[in-house]
Design an enzyme around this catalytic site. Structure first.
Site, PDB file in Angstrom:
ATOM      1  N   GLU A 105      52.754   0.280 -21.429  1.00  0.00           N
ATOM      2  CA  GLU A 105      51.709  -0.199 -22.344  1.00  0.00           C
ATOM      3  C   GLU A 105      50.432   0.629 -22.232  1.00  0.00           C
ATOM      4  OE1 GLU A 105      51.154  -4.326 -21.494  1.00  0.00           O
ATOM      5  OE2 GLU A 105      53.188  -4.861 -22.116  1.00  0.00           O
ATOM      6  N   HIS A 110      50.409   4.680 -13.699  1.00  0.00           N
ATOM      7  CA  HIS A 110      50.138   3.603 -12.745  1.00  0.00           C
ATOM      8  C   HIS A 110      51.432   3.188 -12.082  1.00  0.00           C
ATOM      9  CE1 HIS A 110      50.721   1.914 -16.765  1.00  0.00           C
ATOM     10  NE2 HIS A 110      51.292   0.865 -16.200  1.00  0.00           N
TER      11      HIS A 110
HETATM   12  P1  AMP Z   1      52.711  -1.089 -18.188  1.00  0.00           P
HETATM   13  O1  AMP Z   1      53.656  -1.779 -19.116  1.00  0.00           O
HETATM   14  O2  AMP Z   1      53.408  -0.556 -16.969  1.00  0.00           O
HETATM   15  O3  AMP Z   1      51.910  -0.003 -18.904  1.00  0.00           O
HETATM   16  O4  AMP Z   1      51.724  -2.198 -17.670  1.00  0.00           O
HETATM   17  C1  AMP Z   1      50.329  -2.184 -17.857  1.00  0.00           C
HETATM   18  C2  AMP Z   1      49.754  -3.259 -16.967  1.00  0.00           C
HETATM   19  O5  AMP Z   1      48.345  -3.181 -17.055  1.00  0.00           O
HETATM   20  C3  AMP Z   1      50.149  -4.686 -17.339  1.00  0.00           C
HETATM   21  O6  AMP Z   1      50.792  -5.291 -16.207  1.00  0.00           O
HETATM   22  C4  AMP Z   1      48.818  -5.356 -17.669  1.00  0.00           C
HETATM   23  O7  AMP Z   1      48.758  -6.711 -17.245  1.00  0.00           O
HETATM   24  C5  AMP Z   1      47.834  -4.487 -16.927  1.00  0.00           C
HETATM   25  N1  AMP Z   1      46.470  -4.457 -17.440  1.00  0.00           N
HETATM   26  C6  AMP Z   1      46.091  -4.276 -18.726  1.00  0.00           C
HETATM   27  N2  AMP Z   1      44.748  -4.296 -18.818  1.00  0.00           N
HETATM   28  C7  AMP Z   1      44.272  -4.486 -17.561  1.00  0.00           C
HETATM   29  C8  AMP Z   1      42.979  -4.600 -17.003  1.00  0.00           C
HETATM   30  N3  AMP Z   1      41.862  -4.520 -17.744  1.00  0.00           N
HETATM   31  N4  AMP Z   1      42.860  -4.798 -15.659  1.00  0.00           N
HETATM   32  C9  AMP Z   1      43.966  -4.896 -14.900  1.00  0.00           C
HETATM   33  N5  AMP Z   1      45.220  -4.796 -15.361  1.00  0.00           N
HETATM   34  C10 AMP Z   1      45.374  -4.599 -16.688  1.00  0.00           C
END
Ligand code: AMP
Length: 127
Positions: A105, A110
């Site tokens: 996402e 990360h």
């Molecule tokens: P991914 O699908 O691996 O890209 O996951 C992105 C992650 O970022 C998800 O688990 C979200 O809950 C997390 N996320 C999105 N915005 C924030 C934020 N402002 N602070 C902390 N985590 C976030």
């Protein structure tokens, strides 16, 4: 392959201090903070400070210093959370989503470090 980094992604904004985060660890080249929608009692995201889209981008273009720093930061987070297996902790899972099939996402590399409960099988059936 050319990687196009979008500097308006939410983790870039966190690194620039434009939006807050719940920091667990900061090092020279890495930042670890709690996921805003935790999937387990401990859910920490570890990111490099550099502009890398995903793991293979990082592996290809990051400096040795950045790679060492990032790897050690992940280990240090596990230590700080007290979840290293074989010690008092019960273990954890590392996960890094990339691209469409990985359901990434946020297009800034990360690693999710998830811990604090039995985590079940690694991959759930697609729904
Ligand atoms: P991914 O699908 O691996 O890209 O996951 C992105 C992650 O970022 C998800 O688990 C979200 O809950 C997390 N996320 C999105 N915005 C924030 C934020 N402002 N602070 C902390 N985590 C976030």
């Amino acid at each position: 392959m050319a990687y196009n980094y979008d500097d308006q992604n939410i983790f870039a904004k966190i690194l620039r201090g434009e939006i807050p985060n719940n920091t667990v660890l900061e090092t020279e080249h890495s930042l670890a903070f709690r996921d805003i929608a935790p999937q387990a009692p401990d859910h920490v995201l570890v990111i490099p400070k550099g502009a890398y889209v995903c793991f293979d981008h990082f592996a290809l273009e990051a400096s040795d210093a950045e790679i060492v720093d990032f790897t050690r930061a992940v280990g240090e987070v596990a230590k700080q959370l007290g979840v290293q297996p074989g010690e008092s902790g019960a273990g954890y899972r590392l996960l890094s989503n990339a691209g469409d099939d990985g359901v990434q996402e946020v297009p800034h590399l990360h690693v999710h470090l998830v811990a604090g409960r039995p985590l079940g099988r690694m991959i759930q059936p697609a729904r």
